[in-house]
Design a protein around this motif. Structure first.
Motif, PDB file in Angstrom:
ATOM      1  N   SER A   1       0.858  -1.194   0.000  1.00 18.61           N
ATOM      2  CA  SER A   1       0.000   0.000   0.000  1.00 18.61           C
ATOM      3  C   SER A   1       0.890   1.238   0.000  1.00 18.61           C
ATOM      4  O   SER A   1       2.009   1.203   0.541  1.00 18.61           O
ATOM      5  CB  SER A   1      -0.916   0.019   1.224  1.00 18.61           C
TER       6      SER A   1
ATOM      7  N   LYS B   1      -1.181   0.617  -7.747  1.00 22.24           N
ATOM      8  CA  LYS B   1      -1.930   1.276  -6.666  1.00 22.24           C
ATOM      9  C   LYS B   1      -1.244   2.577  -6.247  1.00 22.24           C
ATOM     10  O   LYS B   1      -1.911   3.586  -5.958  1.00 22.24           O
ATOM     11  CB  LYS B   1      -2.046   0.328  -5.475  1.00 22.24           C
TER      12      LYS B   1
ATOM     13  N   TYR C   1      -2.624   6.414  -6.350  1.00 22.13           N
ATOM     14  CA  TYR C   1      -2.637   7.167  -5.091  1.00 22.13           C
ATOM     15  C   TYR C   1      -2.088   8.588  -5.288  1.00 22.13           C
ATOM     16  O   TYR C   1      -2.707   9.566  -4.841  1.00 22.13           O
ATOM     17  CB  TYR C   1      -1.829   6.434  -4.023  1.00 22.13           C
TER      18      TYR C   1
ATOM     19  N   HIS D   1      -4.053  12.042  -4.650  1.00 27.21           N
ATOM     20  CA  HIS D   1      -3.749  12.664  -3.361  1.00 27.21           C
ATOM     21  C   HIS D   1      -2.550  13.616  -3.375  1.00 27.21           C
ATOM     22  O   HIS D   1      -2.519  14.565  -2.580  1.00 27.21           O
ATOM     23  CB  HIS D   1      -3.497  11.576  -2.296  1.00 27.21           C
TER      24      HIS D   1
END
Length: 296
Positions: A91, A125, A129, A133
């Motif tokens: 992540s 991922k 992101y 963001h």
């Protein structure tokens, strides 16, 4: 034109050449350049750093040293270059945002404090992101800045990267990719990096064999990023103030030269008219004197 006038004009031409040479304004100098200089404009750079478990602690430390070297190469300030950093594994995790550090010392301290998270390699991922963001006005993105991502990874992604990479680049972000290690000696994994990198692969994709080799590549990578965030300008080899002075001297010289030409031409024409009148008068007197007197 008589001989005296010819020499007068010749002397003025010589004077003009002398003044031009003394002013230093010689042919070709206006267009001579010392070369190109990279002057970075506003740039918002997000470092996307692989912190997966396949990277040893020593190599992660070497990657941090590389990041510090990159920071040293850029003009860090709120009006120039801002750098944010996201670490990813299974992540993504934002270590800091674009507007978190506004000087080099603060950034270098933040890099030193990064701790490796470990885990897998969720590159796709991570790309999604930072698009959602990291490049946002609320975390420091400036509307008139160049948007750049620098991805550093040591292995093949464990998720899909094609669509996330395309979506990121479609927003105007320029992506540089640094692949480290033997994993990218295979064409399939190298193709994955090509998919992520921006179109000009030659300047946007780098493959180094070890994390120790990152130091050797730092200069080339920094230069490529610098060129991406700049308007490449050719700087003249002369001082603009000197050029203005020389231009004024040239204009004054031309004005003086033109005035002398006009004055010489006017004076010469007046002399020619006087000589012509004298000649006609002499001719008239000679003619009158040659008429015989009448006989009584």
């Amino acid at each position: 034109m008589d001989l005296q006038t010819h020499f007068s004009l010749l002397n003025m031409n010589q004077l003009l050449v002398l003044l031009l040479l003394s002013s230093g304004l010689q042919g070709g100098e206006i267009y001579s350049y010392t070369g190109s200089q990279c002057e970075m404009t506003k740039a918002d750079i997000v470092m996307l750093v692989d912190g997966s478990g396949s990277i040893s602690q020593d190599d992660f430390g070497r990657m941090k040293s590389f990041l510090s070297e990159m920071v040293q190469n850029f003009p860090i300030s709120p009006n120039k270059v801002q750098i944010g950093l996201t670490q990813f594994s299974s992540s993504p995790k934002a270590e800091w945002h674009l507007n978190s550090h506004n000087n080099k010392q603060s950034l270098l301290q933040a890099i030193d404090q990064i701790r490796q998270v470990g885990g897998g390699t969720g590159t796709g991922k991570a790309l999604d992101y930072i698009r959602n963001h990291s490049f946002k006005p609320g975390v420091g993105m400036r509307p008139d800045s160049k948007k750049i991502v620098v991805l550093i990874t040591d292995g093949e992604a464990q998720d899909k990267v094609g669509i996330p990479a395309k979506n990121l680049k479609d927003t105007g972000v320029e992506v540089f990719v640094i692949g480290v290690g033997d994993a990218f000696s295979k064409s399939r994994t190298l193709d994955e990096l090509r998919t992520i990198a921006s179109e000009d692969i030659k300047s946007h994709l780098y493959h180094v064999s070890t994390f120790q080799s990152l130091h050797d590549a730092a200069s080339n990578i920094s230069t490529s990023i610098c060129h991406a965030a700049t308007e490449l300008k050719q700087l003249p080899s002369y001082d603009p103030t000197v050029f203005i002075i020389r231009l004024v001297v040239l204009l004054l010289t031309l004005l003086i030269f033109s005035s002398l030409i006009f004055y010489t031409h006017k004076t010469t024409r007046g002399k020619q008219r006087a000589q012509q009148n004298d000649t006609e008068l002499d001719y008239y007197n000679l003619g009158v004197g040659g008429v015989p007197e009448a006989s009584p």
